[in-house]
Design an enzyme around this catalytic site. Structure first.
Site, mmCIF file in Angstrom:
data_model
loop_
_atom_site.group_PDB
_atom_site.id
_atom_site.type_symbol
_atom_site.label_atom_id
_atom_site.label_comp_id
_atom_site.label_asym_id
_atom_site.label_seq_id
_atom_site.Cartn_x
_atom_site.Cartn_y
_atom_site.Cartn_z
ATOM 1 N N VAL A 110 0.839 -1.207 0.000
ATOM 2 C CA VAL A 110 0.000 0.000 0.000
ATOM 3 C C VAL A 110 0.868 1.249 0.000
ATOM 4 O O VAL A 110 0.573 2.244 -0.677
ATOM 5 C CB VAL A 110 -0.946 -0.013 1.215
ATOM 6 C CG1 VAL A 110 -1.674 1.324 1.346
ATOM 7 C CG2 VAL A 110 -1.961 -1.142 1.082
ATOM 8 N N ILE A 127 2.122 2.574 -3.362
ATOM 9 C CA ILE A 127 1.176 3.151 -4.328
ATOM 10 C C ILE A 127 1.207 4.675 -4.233
ATOM 11 O O ILE A 127 1.000 5.235 -3.158
ATOM 12 C CB ILE A 127 -0.261 2.643 -4.056
ATOM 13 C CG1 ILE A 127 -0.327 1.127 -4.270
ATOM 14 C CG2 ILE A 127 -1.266 3.354 -4.975
ATOM 15 C CD1 ILE A 127 -1.640 0.512 -3.861
ATOM 16 N N GLU A 145 -0.599 7.442 -4.226
ATOM 17 C CA GLU A 145 -2.006 7.816 -4.186
ATOM 18 C C GLU A 145 -2.269 9.262 -4.631
ATOM 19 O O GLU A 145 -3.380 9.622 -5.014
ATOM 20 C CB GLU A 145 -2.580 7.612 -2.783
ATOM 21 C CG GLU A 145 -1.907 8.413 -1.687
ATOM 22 C CD GLU A 145 -0.720 7.672 -1.073
ATOM 23 O OE1 GLU A 145 -0.126 8.192 -0.131
ATOM 24 O OE2 GLU A 145 -0.401 6.571 -1.558
ATOM 25 N N ASP A 149 -5.903 23.569 -45.002
ATOM 26 C CA ASP A 149 -6.195 24.076 -46.341
ATOM 27 C C ASP A 149 -5.602 25.479 -46.466
ATOM 28 O O ASP A 149 -5.476 26.194 -45.470
ATOM 29 C CB ASP A 149 -7.714 24.117 -46.543
ATOM 30 C CG ASP A 149 -8.098 24.694 -47.892
ATOM 31 O OD1 ASP A 149 -7.429 24.367 -48.878
ATOM 32 O OD2 ASP A 149 -9.057 25.485 -47.942
#
Length: 559
Positions: free
Chosen positions: A279, A282, A284, A326
């Site tokens: 955990v 990670i 977060e 164009d």
């Protein structure tokens, strides 16, 4: 309702197939047809707000964070669980607010553009909502109108339509009501009008042949709906990162647990320690940081009047490596001005300080004159004036013009040269993109003349001589060399040719025969000034590593 091409049928066949008449449908027929024909483009169903909010939780990184929240709560780390959950919810709220606002803005724009149509029903004209049209309805369109459905023209009066939305061509297309027998691409179906295109000049009577999703615009809408949604580069990277983190977390959790058990630690203790490390690995805060940064980008785009529907699209725009544009009317002002004209023996310069009728003529020795004693030059100016469908009026030194910018420029050039009156037009061979030329047969006193204008490389094969010339090959090389020199000065070059024919030939010769054995009169060079800010935009693009690509049909040196 019809298996044939509408542009290949004459008016009576079209009306017969659609079971309609010039006086229009009656109320019963309209009600019956509205049950099976809707003049509405079916768009992707609007997503409900609560579904839009829940979709914010479907990214791989967000799912990883949600899993981390559950795990943190399960092991008793409630502070971490609450923090991660708060980050996820804030991230979802920011994304939802942006998408919801963008959808509301786009919906408001669509409602502002609700078109109407002038329809004939039971012999009476009425303005109705365009969504109420059905195949077989007879409608009038005029300058300023949007074509409300796909239509087949029955009558036209100097009608021109801008079809850039379908073909990309900024120059308006002249329309007529004549059937076309051969298989023809969309851009050259001159007797049809297409939903969403704009009438720039004239007016026309038409019958509705296709509505809603059966129109050409509807087919494009169907293709857009069927397009598979792909992830943006940022979404792909975050998705890959999320999957990588899952693998790393599982590996760390397993490795720590196994090593701890080998050392004699309790299995539960090591399992909890492994989960805690996973955990902790990670990031977060990453989704929230990405969302905030993209939201700031969206706000900056909004200040420049750009609506961004989804946050990751901002990053995708930043990945742009090439922009194709164009030229005519996009990079340039689409306001042509003739600055040079030349016969074989003489070159004339037109003033640049005025694009209108006040301009003067000069020759190389800078002697200003009102007219030139040069038959080839006079014929060339007459060709420019008469082989022309523009409408230009001059009052108090100012011109009021309506029509194609190139033809307006040629008309003004001829006016500067002293041409004032149009000759009687007997026949016309209209311009098209394949032939790159236009011809007319006119009557001058008791003579019939064919005047042809177009790209020089398309005219030369049709010519057998050059006015005022001697050795044809040498004279042609002289004109081609002058064209190349002008092209290097960013001038667009057009050629003019003519021949004298009999009254019988004027009536009976085929189009190919009319444009055969011509005499080349000369050329003119015109310039289309760039739009203000184009040079700076190109510089910024190159500075940002973006390659600007210009799309044009002009001579390479002119471009």
């Amino acid at each position: 309702m019809n298996t044939k091409h509408w542009y290949q049928l004459d008016q009576s066949e079209v009306l017969h197939i659609l079971q309609t008449r010039l006086t229009g449908l009656n109320a019963g027929e309209v009600i019956h047809r509205q049950k099976t024909h809707r003049n509405i483009l079916d768009t992707v169903k609007k997503e409900k707000p609560w579904l839009m909010f829940l979709r914010q939780f479907t990214d791989t990184m967000v799912l990883v964070l949600l899993a981390a929240t559950v795990i943190s709560g399960a092991i008793g780390a409630m502070a971490d669980a609450v923090t991660i959950m708060a980050i996820v919810i804030i991230n979802a709220i920011l994304g939802f607010i942006q998408e919801y606002r963008a959808e509301r803005s786009l919906e408001a724009i669509k409602n502002m553009a609700s078109p109407h149509a002038l329809v004939i029903r039971e012999g009476k004209k009425a303005s109705i909502d365009a969504t109420q049209l059905v195949p077989g309805d007879i409608i009038w369109v005029e300058a300023g109108d949007k074509i409300p459905a796909d239509v087949r023209f029955l009558e036209t009066y100097s009608l021109e339509i801008e079809e850039a939305a379908l073909t990309g061509e900024s120059v308006p297309v002249a329309k007529n009501s004549m059937p076309i027998t051969a298989e023809t691409p969309l851009a050259e179906r001159f007797n049809l009008g297409f939903m969403g295109t704009s009438v720039t000049r004239g007016r026309g009577l038409a019958v509705v042949v296709e509505t809603g999703m059966n129109t050409e615009m509807g087919k494009i809408a169907a293709l857009i709906e069927s397009t598979e949604q792909v992830m943006t580069p940022l979404q792909r990277k975050l998705d890959q990162l999320g999957k990588t983190l899952i693998v790393i977390c599982l590996a760390v959790c397993g490795l720590v647990t196994v090593l701890g058990i080998f050392r004699g630690e309790a299995v539960l203790t090591m399992f909890m320690a492994g989960i805690s490390l996973a955990v902790a690995a990670i990031p977060e805060g990453l989704p929230a940081i990405v969302t905030v940064v993209l939201a700031l980008g969206v706000q900056r785009m909004a200040k420049r009047n750009a609506i961004v529907r989804k946050l990751p699209a901002v990053e995708t725009l930043g990945c742009t490596t090439a922009i194709c544009s164009d030229k005519t009317g996009t990079l340039t002002q689409n306001k042509m001005t003739v600055v040079k004209a030349a016969t074989l023996t003489r070159e004339i310069t037109f003033s640049k300080e005025e694009s209108g009728a006040k301009g003067y003529l000069s020759v190389a020795n800078a002697q200003y004159i009102k007219s030139l004693d040069d038959p080839a030059f006079v014929y060339m100016m007459e060709a420019a004036f008469n082989c022309n469908n523009a409408q230009v009026t001059f009052e108090q030194g100012k011109e009021s013009a309506d029509g194609d910018p190139t033809e307006i420029a040629l008309m003004i050039m001829a006016y500067k040269a002293g041409i004032r009156n149009s000759l009687t037009r007997v026949r016309e061979i209209p311009f098209d993109s394949d032939r790159k030329r236009m011809s007319v047969v006119v009557k001058k006193h008791n003579k019939y003349l064919v005047f042809t204008k177009g790209a020089l490389d398309k005219l030369i094969p049709l010519c057998k001589s050059i006015a005022g010339g001697g050795n044809y090959k040498e004279d042609i090389n002289t004109m081609l060399l002058r064209q190349e020199q002008w092209a290097q000065q960013a001038l667009r070059v057009l050629g003019f040719a003519y021949q004298e024919i009999s009254a019988q030939d004027a009536a009976h010769l085929s189009e190919e025969e009319l444009e055969k054995d011509l005499t080349l009169l000369g050329i003119c060079g015109m310039i289309d000034p760039p739009r203000e800010g184009v040079a700076e935009s190109v510089r910024i693009c190159r500075q940002a590593g973006i390659t600007p690509i210009m799309i044009t049909g002009d001579h390479p040196l002119t471009a």
